[in-house]
Design a protein around this motif. Structure first.
Motif, mmCIF file in Angstrom:
data_model
loop_
_atom_site.group_PDB
_atom_site.id
_atom_site.type_symbol
_atom_site.label_atom_id
_atom_site.label_comp_id
_atom_site.label_asym_id
_atom_site.label_seq_id
_atom_site.Cartn_x
_atom_site.Cartn_y
_atom_site.Cartn_z
ATOM 1 N N GLN A 65 0.797 -1.230 0.000
ATOM 2 C CA GLN A 65 0.000 0.000 0.000
ATOM 3 C C GLN A 65 0.831 1.283 0.000
ATOM 4 O O GLN A 65 0.344 2.327 -0.413
ATOM 5 C CB GLN A 65 -0.872 0.052 1.280
ATOM 6 C CG GLN A 65 -1.726 -1.168 1.511
ATOM 7 C CD GLN A 65 -2.995 -1.121 0.711
ATOM 8 O OE1 GLN A 65 -3.686 -0.108 0.704
ATOM 9 N NE2 GLN A 65 -3.301 -2.198 0.023
ATOM 10 N N LEU B 234 4.395 3.615 -0.533
ATOM 11 C CA LEU B 234 5.655 3.873 -1.213
ATOM 12 C C LEU B 234 6.367 5.018 -0.510
ATOM 13 O O LEU B 234 5.755 6.058 -0.220
ATOM 14 C CB LEU B 234 5.356 4.269 -2.667
ATOM 15 C CG LEU B 234 6.534 4.702 -3.513
ATOM 16 C CD1 LEU B 234 7.410 3.491 -3.863
ATOM 17 C CD2 LEU B 234 6.045 5.385 -4.788
ATOM 18 N N ASN C 165 9.565 13.613 -0.137
ATOM 19 C CA ASN C 165 8.976 13.687 1.204
ATOM 20 C C ASN C 165 9.936 14.020 2.341
ATOM 21 O O ASN C 165 9.515 14.142 3.481
ATOM 22 C CB ASN C 165 8.274 12.368 1.541
ATOM 23 C CG ASN C 165 7.016 12.160 0.730
ATOM 24 O OD1 ASN C 165 6.721 11.050 0.318
ATOM 25 N ND2 ASN C 165 6.272 13.224 0.479
ATOM 26 N N HIS D 221 -8.262 12.166 7.662
ATOM 27 C CA HIS D 221 -7.702 10.942 8.230
ATOM 28 C C HIS D 221 -6.546 10.469 7.363
ATOM 29 O O HIS D 221 -6.689 10.299 6.157
ATOM 30 C CB HIS D 221 -8.764 9.843 8.342
ATOM 31 C CG HIS D 221 -8.183 8.591 8.923
ATOM 32 N ND1 HIS D 221 -7.873 8.462 10.252
ATOM 33 C CD2 HIS D 221 -7.802 7.437 8.331
ATOM 34 C CE1 HIS D 221 -7.334 7.284 10.471
ATOM 35 N NE2 HIS D 221 -7.279 6.628 9.325
ATOM 36 N N LEU E 109 -1.969 10.767 -3.870
ATOM 37 C CA LEU E 109 -3.416 10.565 -3.769
ATOM 38 C C LEU E 109 -3.619 9.075 -3.509
ATOM 39 O O LEU E 109 -3.181 8.232 -4.297
ATOM 40 C CB LEU E 109 -4.114 10.993 -5.061
ATOM 41 C CG LEU E 109 -5.628 10.792 -5.150
ATOM 42 C CD1 LEU E 109 -6.372 11.554 -4.066
ATOM 43 C CD2 LEU E 109 -6.145 11.236 -6.523
HETATM 44 P P1 5GP Z 1 -5.147 10.074 1.058
HETATM 45 O O1 5GP Z 1 -5.649 11.181 1.935
HETATM 46 O O2 5GP Z 1 -5.460 10.270 -0.388
HETATM 47 O O3 5GP Z 1 -5.509 8.708 1.581
HETATM 48 O O4 5GP Z 1 -3.565 10.101 1.183
HETATM 49 C C1 5GP Z 1 -2.856 11.206 0.745
HETATM 50 C C2 5GP Z 1 -1.927 11.716 1.792
HETATM 51 O O5 5GP Z 1 -1.326 10.662 2.532
HETATM 52 C C3 5GP Z 1 -0.824 12.490 1.127
HETATM 53 O O6 5GP Z 1 -0.891 13.827 1.586
HETATM 54 C C4 5GP Z 1 0.457 11.806 1.567
HETATM 55 O O7 5GP Z 1 1.165 12.655 2.416
HETATM 56 C C5 5GP Z 1 0.060 10.573 2.315
HETATM 57 N N1 5GP Z 1 0.298 9.329 1.565
HETATM 58 C C6 5GP Z 1 -0.641 8.470 1.100
HETATM 59 N N2 5GP Z 1 -0.082 7.395 0.553
HETATM 60 C C7 5GP Z 1 1.247 7.560 0.637
HETATM 61 C C8 5GP Z 1 2.367 6.764 0.225
HETATM 62 O O8 5GP Z 1 2.268 5.661 -0.337
HETATM 63 N N3 5GP Z 1 3.595 7.290 0.500
HETATM 64 C C9 5GP Z 1 3.769 8.482 1.123
HETATM 65 N N4 5GP Z 1 5.014 8.893 1.315
HETATM 66 N N5 5GP Z 1 2.735 9.269 1.520
HETATM 67 C C10 5GP Z 1 1.486 8.804 1.278
#
Ligand code: 5GP
Length: 202
Positions: free
Chosen positions: A25, A27, A34, A104, A134
């Motif tokens: 899930q 990366l 980051n 969240h 995303l």
């Molecule tokens: P969402 O709100 O779409 O579930 O996730 C987006 C946010 O979670 C982004 O702002 C990011 O910071 C973090 N995020 C989600 N998936 C990843 C991932 O696979 N790697 C990293 N480094 N951040 C993620």
């Protein structure tokens, strides 16, 4: 190779070479996005977002601290508009002068209140939302909520890396909102990054 395709290929090769697949899930891209930031790559990303959204009448870019700031800054520079980042901690003063939304985070397993001062999002604004990833769409939904509270318009959502196997992208596109993702990951299974290949017109 067209400039757009060049950037997309560069970003994908960075993801493959430098990215660490932490699970099916998640990366990790700490070497260029980051944690450590690659300025020329961010500049090219900013130019690409600016190019894709140049007809949008954008007056402001909205992102979320901290990882959305670098690509947003570069896009803001090219589009000539200010960049506002939603804060994850509410300031203890002036709480009634803020728009707030709950976000969240599935990577961190916590819910944050994100907020923006009412001074920086106005009814007259047309907003481009930018973020680094995303996934389930919660961060983007929170930012869209802030724009809605301000009664501003949304031009679209620009994402550096979309994980296409998670539901956020589809959910937001279904709302009729334009989502432009520079790289879309189809799967992180077996420790391997697979991309959704999309035709790019040059
Ligand atoms: P969402 O709100 O779409 O579930 O996730 C987006 C946010 O979670 C982004 O702002 C990011 O910071 C973090 N995020 C989600 N998936 C990843 C991932 O696979 N790697 C990293 N480094 N951040 C993620």
């Amino acid at each position: 190779m067209g400039r757009e395709k060049e950037l997309v290929e560069l970003l994908k090769s960075k993801i493959v070479q430098d990215g660490k697949v932490l699970s099916d899930q998640v990366l990790k891209v700490d070497t260029f996005l980051n944690h450590q930031i690659d300025p020329p790559l961010m500049q090219a990303i900013g130019e690409e977002f600016a190019m894709r959204f140049k007809e949008g009448g954008i007056t402001k870019i909205l992102t979320l601290e901290s990882s959305g700031i670098a690509p947003s800054m570069m896009a803001g520079l090219v589009l000539g508009v200010p960049v506002v980042f939603a804060r994850k901690r509410k300031s203890l003063t002036l709480v009634d002068h803020l728009y707030t939304a709950s976000v969240h985070s599935f990577t961190k397993g916590e819910t944050n209140e994100v907020s923006v001062s009412k001074d920086f999002l106005k009814k007259e604004d047309t907003v481009l939302i930018i973020d680094d990833f995303l996934a389930n769409g919660q961060a983007a939904l929170g930012l869209l909520d802030l724009v809605e509270q301000a009664e501003a318009k949304v031009s679209g959502v620009g994402i550096v890396i979309e994980k296409g196997f998670q539901p956020g992208g589809e959910m937001i596109r279904k709302q009729g909102i334009r989502v432009e993702s520079l790289a879309i990951i189809a799967s992180l299974e077996n420790g391997e990054v697979k991309f959704v290949e999309e035709a790019i017109t040059e």
